[in-house]
Write a protein that holds these residues in place. Structure first.
Motif, PDB file in Angstrom:
ATOM      1  N   ILE A 132      56.658 -14.899  77.275  1.00  8.86           N
ATOM      2  CA  ILE A 132      57.104 -13.708  78.017  1.00  8.86           C
ATOM      3  C   ILE A 132      58.618 -13.582  77.926  1.00  8.86           C
ATOM      4  O   ILE A 132      59.139 -12.481  77.675  1.00  8.86           O
ATOM      5  N   CYS A 133      59.338 -14.673  78.100  1.00  9.67           N
ATOM      6  CA  CYS A 133      60.800 -14.625  77.979  1.00  9.67           C
ATOM      7  C   CYS A 133      61.212 -14.184  76.573  1.00  9.67           C
ATOM      8  O   CYS A 133      62.170 -13.411  76.428  1.00  9.67           O
ATOM      9  N   ASP A 134      60.493 -14.653  75.560  1.00  4.26           N
ATOM     10  CA  ASP A 134      60.774 -14.207  74.188  1.00  4.26           C
ATOM     11  C   ASP A 134      60.615 -12.696  74.061  1.00  4.26           C
ATOM     12  O   ASP A 134      61.383 -12.046  73.340  1.00  4.26           O
ATOM     13  N   GLU A 135      59.625 -12.139  74.739  1.00  2.44           N
ATOM     14  CA  GLU A 135      59.416 -10.684  74.678  1.00  2.44           C
ATOM     15  C   GLU A 135      60.577  -9.938  75.331  1.00  2.44           C
ATOM     16  O   GLU A 135      61.031  -8.912  74.827  1.00  2.44           O
ATOM     17  N   PHE A 136      61.077 -10.461  76.441  1.00  2.00           N
ATOM     18  CA  PHE A 136      62.243  -9.844  77.081  1.00  2.00           C
ATOM     19  C   PHE A 136      63.443  -9.890  76.134  1.00  2.00           C
ATOM     20  O   PHE A 136      64.188  -8.905  76.025  1.00  2.00           O
ATOM     21  N   CYS A 137      63.616 -11.011  75.446  1.00  2.00           N
ATOM     22  CA  CYS A 137      64.711 -11.125  74.472  1.00  2.00           C
ATOM     23  C   CYS A 137      64.521 -10.148  73.324  1.00  2.00           C
ATOM     24  O   CYS A 137      65.491  -9.522  72.864  1.00  2.00           O
ATOM     25  N   PHE A 138      63.292 -10.007  72.851  1.00  2.00           N
ATOM     26  CA  PHE A 138      63.005  -9.040  71.789  1.00  2.00           C
ATOM     27  C   PHE A 138      63.380  -7.631  72.237  1.00  2.00           C
ATOM     28  O   PHE A 138      64.037  -6.889  71.506  1.00  2.00           O
ATOM     29  N   VAL A 139      62.966  -7.262  73.443  1.00  2.00           N
ATOM     30  CA  VAL A 139      63.253  -5.919  73.960  1.00  2.00           C
ATOM     31  C   VAL A 139      64.765  -5.690  74.023  1.00  2.00           C
ATOM     32  O   VAL A 139      65.264  -4.642  73.599  1.00  2.00           O
ATOM     33  N   ALA A 140      65.495  -6.663  74.527  1.00  2.00           N
ATOM     34  CA  ALA A 140      66.954  -6.526  74.607  1.00  2.00           C
ATOM     35  C   ALA A 140      67.552  -6.356  73.215  1.00  2.00           C
ATOM     36  O   ALA A 140      68.345  -5.432  72.974  1.00  2.00           O
ATOM     37  N   SER A 141      67.160  -7.206  72.288  1.00  2.00           N
ATOM     38  CA  SER A 141      67.700  -7.154  70.932  1.00  2.00           C
ATOM     39  C   SER A 141      67.327  -5.855  70.220  1.00  2.00           C
ATOM     40  O   SER A 141      68.167  -5.240  69.551  1.00  2.00           O
ATOM     41  N   ALA A 142      66.098  -5.419  70.379  1.00  2.00           N
ATOM     42  CA  ALA A 142      65.644  -4.182  69.733  1.00  2.00           C
ATOM     43  C   ALA A 142      66.394  -2.962  70.259  1.00  2.00           C
ATOM     44  O   ALA A 142      66.466  -1.932  69.589  1.00  2.00           O
ATOM     45  N   ASN A 143      66.968  -3.113  71.442  1.00  4.79           N
ATOM     46  CA  ASN A 143      67.743  -2.019  72.034  1.00  4.79           C
ATOM     47  C   ASN A 143      69.245  -2.278  71.954  1.00  4.79           C
ATOM     48  O   ASN A 143      70.024  -1.749  72.737  1.00  4.79           O
ATOM     49  N   GLU A 144      69.626  -3.115  70.975  1.00  4.41           N
ATOM     50  CA  GLU A 144      71.010  -3.383  70.631  1.00  4.41           C
ATOM     51  C   GLU A 144      71.797  -4.140  71.691  1.00  4.41           C
ATOM     52  O   GLU A 144      73.017  -4.053  71.760  1.00  4.41           O
ATOM     53  N   PHE A 145      71.083  -4.918  72.521  1.00  2.90           N
ATOM     54  CA  PHE A 145      71.737  -5.815  73.469  1.00  2.90           C
ATOM     55  C   PHE A 145      71.557  -7.238  72.967  1.00  2.90           C
ATOM     56  O   PHE A 145      70.956  -8.084  73.628  1.00  2.90           O
ATOM     57  N   THR A 146      72.079  -7.484  71.776  1.00  4.91           N
ATOM     58  CA  THR A 146      71.895  -8.784  71.132  1.00  4.91           C
ATOM     59  C   THR A 146      72.619  -9.904  71.863  1.00  4.91           C
ATOM     60  O   THR A 146      72.268 -11.067  71.697  1.00  4.91           O
ATOM     61  N   GLU A 147      73.593  -9.573  72.685  1.00  2.29           N
ATOM     62  CA  GLU A 147      74.351 -10.583  73.417  1.00  2.29           C
ATOM     63  C   GLU A 147      73.750 -10.884  74.791  1.00  2.29           C
ATOM     64  O   GLU A 147      74.298 -11.671  75.557  1.00  2.29           O
ATOM     65  N   ALA A 148      72.595 -10.289  75.107  1.00  2.00           N
ATOM     66  CA  ALA A 148      71.953 -10.521  76.402  1.00  2.00           C
ATOM     67  C   ALA A 148      71.584 -11.992  76.556  1.00  2.00           C
ATOM     68  O   ALA A 148      71.131 -12.641  75.614  1.00  2.00           O
ATOM     69  N   ASP A 149      71.798 -12.515  77.749  1.00  2.00           N
ATOM     70  CA  ASP A 149      71.482 -13.903  78.051  1.00  2.00           C
ATOM     71  C   ASP A 149      69.995 -14.023  78.404  1.00  2.00           C
ATOM     72  O   ASP A 149      69.498 -13.314  79.294  1.00  2.00           O
ATOM     73  N   ALA A 150      69.294 -14.914  77.719  1.00  2.00           N
ATOM     74  CA  ALA A 150      67.852 -15.065  77.910  1.00  2.00           C
ATOM     75  C   ALA A 150      67.506 -15.391  79.358  1.00  2.00           C
ATOM     76  O   ALA A 150      66.528 -14.863  79.897  1.00  2.00           O
ATOM     77  N   GLU A 151      68.289 -16.225  79.997  1.00  2.00           N
ATOM     78  CA  GLU A 151      68.019 -16.596  81.390  1.00  2.00           C
ATOM     79  C   GLU A 151      68.264 -15.426  82.340  1.00  2.00           C
ATOM     80  O   GLU A 151      67.528 -15.234  83.305  1.00  2.00           O
ATOM     81  N   GLU A 152      69.299 -14.661  82.079  1.00  2.00           N
ATOM     82  CA  GLU A 152      69.611 -13.530  82.940  1.00  2.00           C
ATOM     83  C   GLU A 152      68.555 -12.425  82.855  1.00  2.00           C
ATOM     84  O   GLU A 152      68.321 -11.718  83.835  1.00  2.00           O
ATOM     85  N   LEU A 153      67.942 -12.285  81.684  1.00  2.00           N
ATOM     86  CA  LEU A 153      66.931 -11.237  81.516  1.00  2.00           C
ATOM     87  C   LEU A 153      65.766 -11.396  82.485  1.00  2.00           C
ATOM     88  O   LEU A 153      65.177 -10.409  82.921  1.00  2.00           O
ATOM     89  N   THR A 154      65.433 -12.646  82.811  1.00  2.00           N
ATOM     90  CA  THR A 154      64.304 -12.911  83.718  1.00  2.00           C
ATOM     91  C   THR A 154      64.737 -13.802  84.887  1.00  2.00           C
ATOM     92  O   THR A 154      63.963 -14.616  85.385  1.00  2.00           O
ATOM     93  N   ALA A 155      65.972 -13.627  85.331  1.00  2.00           N
ATOM     94  CA  ALA A 155      66.539 -14.522  86.347  1.00  2.00           C
ATOM     95  C   ALA A 155      65.737 -14.543  87.645  1.00  2.00           C
ATOM     96  O   ALA A 155      65.701 -15.561  88.326  1.00  2.00           O
ATOM     97  N   GLY A 156      65.063 -13.507  87.998  1.00  2.00           N
ATOM     98  CA  GLY A 156      64.320 -13.453  89.261  1.00  2.00           C
ATOM     99  C   GLY A 156      62.890 -13.970  89.162  1.00  2.00           C
ATOM    100  O   GLY A 156      62.115 -13.827  90.104  1.00  2.00           O
TER     101      GLY A 156
END
Length: 113
Positions: free
Chosen positions: A86-110
Motif C-alpha cells: 500500500i505504501c508503494d502505491e502511495f509512492c507511485f501516485v506521488a511520483s506519477a503526479n510529479e512529486f518525485t521528492e515526496a517522503d514515503a513516510e509522510e505520504l502515509t504518516a497517519g
C-alpha cells in the motif's frame, strides 16, 4: 471524474494483494477505490507543493485505517507485506503526479496499520 494521467490510468493498483488469497478481493477493491479517488482528487485540486499533497494522502490514509477493520472482519488484515504494498502505491501516485521528492513516510504518516 475520469483519470487523465495515462501512467495512473494504466496502473494495476494493489496487484500483489489481488494475487494473494489471504486478502479478499471485495475488500481489496475498496482499497483500490481509495487510491483511485486519491488520484482523482490530485488531478482536480492540483496540489502545488508537498504539504498540499500530504493533506490529500493523509485523507486517503485515514480511509485505509478504516478499511483495515474490514480486512480483519473478513479474516485478513493489513499486515507487513500489505503495508509495504500500500505504501508503494502511495509512492507511485506521488511520483506519477510529479512529486518525485515526496517522503514515503509522510505520504502515509497517519496510518495505524
Amino acid at each position: 471524474m475520469p483519470i487523465t494521467n495515462q501512467q495512473v490510468a494504466g496502473h494495476a493498483f494493489l496487484r500483489q494483494m489481488y494475487d494473494d488469497s489471504y486478502f479478499p478481493d471485495h475488500v481489496v477493491d475498496r482499497g483500490k477505490a481509495i487510491l483511485l479517488r486519491l488520484c482523482e482528487r490530485i488531478e482536480a485540486e492540483r496540489p502545488s507543493d508537498l504539504e498540499s499533497l500530504y493533506a490529500l494522502t493523509q485523507a486517503a490514509t485515514e480511509e485505509f485505517n478504516l478499511l483495515d477493520r474490514e480486512f480483519v472482519a473478513a479474516g485478513s488484515g493489513i499486515e507487513t507485506a500489505a503495508r509495504e504494498w500500500i505504501c508503494d502505491e502511495f509512492c507511485f501516485v506521488a511520483s506519477a503526479n510529479e512529486f518525485t521528492e515526496a517522503d514515503a513516510e509522510e505520504l502515509t504518516a497517519g496510518r495505524d496499520w
